[in-house]
Motif scaffolding. Structure first.
Motif, PDB file in Angstrom:
ATOM      1  N   PHE A 133      21.164 -15.488 -51.145  1.00 38.33           N
ATOM      2  CA  PHE A 133      20.947 -16.938 -51.194  1.00 38.33           C
ATOM      3  C   PHE A 133      21.936 -17.590 -52.152  1.00 38.33           C
ATOM      4  CE2 PHE A 133      19.126 -20.884 -52.640  1.00 38.33           C
ATOM      5  CZ  PHE A 133      18.504 -21.420 -51.524  1.00 38.33           C
ATOM      6  N   GLU A 134      22.017 -17.061 -53.360  1.00 44.60           N
ATOM      7  CA  GLU A 134      22.854 -17.682 -54.384  1.00 44.60           C
ATOM      8  C   GLU A 134      24.341 -17.506 -54.105  1.00 44.60           C
ATOM      9  OE1 GLU A 134      21.502 -16.127 -58.114  1.00 44.60           O
ATOM     10  OE2 GLU A 134      19.757 -17.475 -58.183  1.00 44.60           O
ATOM     11  N   VAL A 135      24.721 -16.335 -53.563  1.00 44.75           N
ATOM     12  CA  VAL A 135      26.152 -16.108 -53.341  1.00 44.75           C
ATOM     13  C   VAL A 135      26.648 -16.963 -52.171  1.00 44.75           C
ATOM     14  CG1 VAL A 135      26.169 -14.173 -51.672  1.00 44.75           C
ATOM     15  CG2 VAL A 135      27.881 -14.274 -53.494  1.00 44.75           C
TER      16      VAL A 135
ATOM     17  N   GLY B 201      29.600 -20.225 -52.085  1.00 43.23           N
ATOM     18  CA  GLY B 201      30.713 -20.418 -51.147  1.00 43.23           C
ATOM     19  C   GLY B 201      30.429 -21.442 -50.080  1.00 43.23           C
ATOM     20  N   ILE B 202      29.474 -22.340 -50.334  1.00 43.45           N
ATOM     21  CA  ILE B 202      29.016 -23.264 -49.288  1.00 43.45           C
ATOM     22  C   ILE B 202      30.115 -24.215 -48.814  1.00 43.45           C
ATOM     23  CG2 ILE B 202      28.152 -25.097 -50.821  1.00 43.45           C
ATOM     24  CD1 ILE B 202      25.668 -25.209 -48.921  1.00 43.45           C
ATOM     25  N   SER B 203      31.048 -24.544 -49.676  1.00 47.09           N
ATOM     26  CA  SER B 203      32.125 -25.447 -49.262  1.00 47.09           C
ATOM     27  C   SER B 203      33.004 -24.797 -48.195  1.00 47.09           C
ATOM     28  CB  SER B 203      32.985 -25.849 -50.468  1.00 47.09           C
ATOM     29  OG  SER B 203      33.589 -24.713 -51.055  1.00 47.09           O
ATOM     30  N   HIS B 204      33.122 -23.478 -48.223  1.00 43.65           N
ATOM     31  CA  HIS B 204      33.889 -22.751 -47.202  1.00 43.65           C
ATOM     32  C   HIS B 204      33.063 -22.538 -45.942  1.00 43.65           C
ATOM     33  CE1 HIS B 204      37.076 -21.850 -50.119  1.00 43.65           C
ATOM     34  NE2 HIS B 204      36.098 -21.607 -50.982  1.00 43.65           N
ATOM     35  N   LEU B 205      31.755 -22.440 -46.086  1.00 43.28           N
ATOM     36  CA  LEU B 205      30.885 -22.201 -44.936  1.00 43.28           C
ATOM     37  C   LEU B 205      30.691 -23.454 -44.084  1.00 43.28           C
ATOM     38  CD1 LEU B 205      28.141 -20.011 -46.674  1.00 43.28           C
ATOM     39  CD2 LEU B 205      29.904 -19.215 -45.104  1.00 43.28           C
ATOM     40  N   ARG B 206      30.820 -24.617 -44.676  1.00 41.48           N
ATOM     41  CA  ARG B 206      30.535 -25.860 -43.962  1.00 41.48           C
ATOM     42  C   ARG B 206      31.459 -26.091 -42.756  1.00 41.48           C
ATOM     43  NH1 ARG B 206      25.516 -27.562 -44.423  1.00 41.48           N
ATOM     44  NH2 ARG B 206      24.859 -28.017 -46.565  1.00 41.48           N
ATOM     45  N   LYS B 207      32.609 -25.439 -42.728  1.00 41.26           N
ATOM     46  CA  LYS B 207      33.514 -25.665 -41.594  1.00 41.26           C
ATOM     47  C   LYS B 207      33.091 -24.875 -40.350  1.00 41.26           C
ATOM     48  CE  LYS B 207      36.852 -22.222 -43.261  1.00 41.26           C
ATOM     49  NZ  LYS B 207      38.201 -22.021 -43.818  1.00 41.26           N
ATOM     50  N   TYR B 208      32.069 -24.007 -40.496  1.00 41.62           N
ATOM     51  CA  TYR B 208      31.598 -23.234 -39.352  1.00 41.62           C
ATOM     52  C   TYR B 208      30.339 -23.874 -38.769  1.00 41.62           C
ATOM     53  CZ  TYR B 208      34.902 -19.872 -41.188  1.00 41.62           C
ATOM     54  OH  TYR B 208      36.051 -19.277 -41.636  1.00 41.62           O
ATOM     55  N   THR B 209      30.167 -23.729 -37.440  1.00 42.11           N
ATOM     56  CA  THR B 209      29.036 -24.350 -36.762  1.00 42.11           C
ATOM     57  C   THR B 209      27.780 -23.479 -36.807  1.00 42.11           C
ATOM     58  OG1 THR B 209      29.799 -23.421 -34.653  1.00 42.11           O
ATOM     59  CG2 THR B 209      30.508 -25.662 -35.201  1.00 42.11           C
ATOM     60  N   ARG B 210      27.967 -22.168 -37.026  1.00 43.70           N
ATOM     61  CA  ARG B 210      26.812 -21.278 -37.030  1.00 43.70           C
ATOM     62  C   ARG B 210      27.084 -20.052 -37.911  1.00 43.70           C
ATOM     63  NH1 ARG B 210      24.610 -18.487 -31.486  1.00 43.70           N
ATOM     64  NH2 ARG B 210      26.776 -17.738 -31.546  1.00 43.70           N
ATOM     65  N   LEU B 211      26.039 -19.616 -38.615  1.00 41.27           N
ATOM     66  CA  LEU B 211      26.112 -18.386 -39.404  1.00 41.27           C
ATOM     67  C   LEU B 211      25.351 -17.289 -38.674  1.00 41.27           C
ATOM     68  CD1 LEU B 211      25.438 -19.688 -43.040  1.00 41.27           C
ATOM     69  CD2 LEU B 211      27.589 -19.595 -41.775  1.00 41.27           C
ATOM     70  N   ILE B 212      25.967 -16.120 -38.552  1.00 46.58           N
ATOM     71  CA  ILE B 212      25.337 -14.988 -37.872  1.00 46.58           C
ATOM     72  C   ILE B 212      25.247 -13.817 -38.847  1.00 46.58           C
ATOM     73  CG2 ILE B 212      25.505 -13.336 -35.982  1.00 46.58           C
ATOM     74  CD1 ILE B 212      27.038 -15.398 -34.387  1.00 46.58           C
ATOM     75  N   LEU B 213      24.035 -13.360 -39.091  1.00 45.46           N
ATOM     76  CA  LEU B 213      23.824 -12.167 -39.909  1.00 45.46           C
ATOM     77  C   LEU B 213      23.718 -10.970 -38.970  1.00 45.46           C
ATOM     78  CD1 LEU B 213      23.210 -10.749 -42.639  1.00 45.46           C
ATOM     79  CD2 LEU B 213      20.782 -11.232 -42.208  1.00 45.46           C
TER      80      LEU B 213
END
Length: 345
Positions: free
Chosen positions: A199-201, A205-217
């Motif tokens: 969660f914290e990590v 890096g949320i500023s880098h993640l915002r450019k993606y439309t979906r996160l897949i674990l």
């Protein structure tokens, strides 16, 4: 005289008070003030002289007895039985598996302890029955037991094995890699908080993640990964409004979707995603993203650099060893977890 003795105990020292008592007695042996056969003060006398609790002094005497330095004669007291200062502390590591990361922990422990200890290693393979057998064979033979409390029942569900863990004397037990669920503050050692860590990590890096439309674990079934990782991932996506998906692998005939960022635990899935991105002419860090668990030198150069999230396994081993040596306080310590940003994100 009372004041002189009590002043020898440093209240603000990082060395536990009982180990300070141990070191004072060893110092007197080294200086020749105590010889084989000499009687040392009783637990009550030492408690009074040093203004310490009886439990603290008893713990110090047990440590000296475990090292073979003193012995007790019923009704008479404690006596110096050895002046050999090279007596080694015996440590048993009870790991869930022997992966490349556990090897880093193992060698870090060995290196930090140096010549002051002998270290044995046993693997319980996540199996509480095997742990029970190992404890029956080894309880009483070691000064310290370092346990990785990863356990799953026959249905593949996590369990704590708390009833077995408490068979190890509390002053000799250190946990490593994960805390015991619902007993997180009960046992000293070094642990990861898998839910909180991811969660914290990801927030870092949320500023880098915002450019993606979906996160897949990509969370493989049957490989006994901590399920708390999924919990932390779901919470992050919920609180930060990310579209998300959890899958158990990346199939050979499955196409990647532009705009997805994959968070990968298994090396095989990482390789598959890198290969597919090349086949589909996707640029990592722009068209799709990859975050891989646990850093290695290979990930630094693979595909011009794979972003990783990882605990510091070398630090984990070093801290456990320092707790054994009394350099570090014997308390539960959360190990550092961080993101190493590279081109894949």
């Amino acid at each position: 005289m009372l004041l002189d003795k009590s002043e020898k105990i440093a209240v603000d020292s990082r060395t536990p008070k009982y180990l300070q008592v141990v070191n004072l007695i060893l110092e007197d042996i080294e200086k020749g003030k105590l010889k084989i056969g000499d009687r040392i003060p009783s637990i009550n006398e030492t408690s009074f002289d040093f203004l310490l609790s009886r439990d603290t002094v008893e713990k110090a005497y047990n440590e000296l007895r475990d090292r073979g330095i003193i012995s007790s004669v019923r009704g008479k007291g404690f006596y110096i039985s050895s002046t050999h200062m090279g007596h080694k502390v015996k440590v048993l590591l009870l790991f869930n598996k022997l992966s490349s990361y556990k090897k880093i922990i193992y060698y870090s422990i060995i290196e930090t302890l140096g010549a002051d200890a002998t270290v044995d290693l046993q693997i319980h393979h996540y199996n509480r029955n095997l742990l029970e057998d190992l404890l029956e064979s080894n309880i009483g033979n070691y000064n310290y037991y370092v346990l990785a409390p990863h356990f799953f029942n026959s249905l593949g569900h996590p369990e704590t094995a708390y009833d077995l863990i408490t068979r190890i004397p509390k002053d000799k037990l250190l946990i490593i890699d994960r805390a015991v669920k619902d007993h997180e503050n009960e046992f000293p050692g070094v642990y990861q908080d898998f839910s909180k860590d991811i969660f914290e990590v990801l927030e870092s890096g949320i500023s880098h993640l915002r450019k993606y439309t979906r996160l897949i674990l990509v969370f493989p079934k049957g490989d006994l990964y901590p399920v708390e990782i999924m919990d932390g991932f779901k919470r992050f996506c919920f609180f930060h409004d990310f579209k998300n998906l959890i899958v158990d692998g990346v199939d050979d005939d499955e196409q990647l979707d532009m705009g997805d960022c994959h968070i990968v635990l298994a090396e095989t899935d990482l390789v598959n995603i890198v290969k597919k991105s090349r086949e589909q002419m996707f640029k990592l860090g722009r068209d799709i993203g990859i975050i891989s668990y646990n850093d290695t030198p290979l990930k630094e150069i693979l595909a011009e650099g794979i972003t990783t999230i990882s605990t510091d396994f070398q630090k984990m081993g070093k801290t456990i060893a320092e707790q054994i040596l009394g350099i570090e306080d014997r308390i539960p310590i959360k190990n550092q977890f961080r993101m190493t940003l590279r081109k894949s994100l």
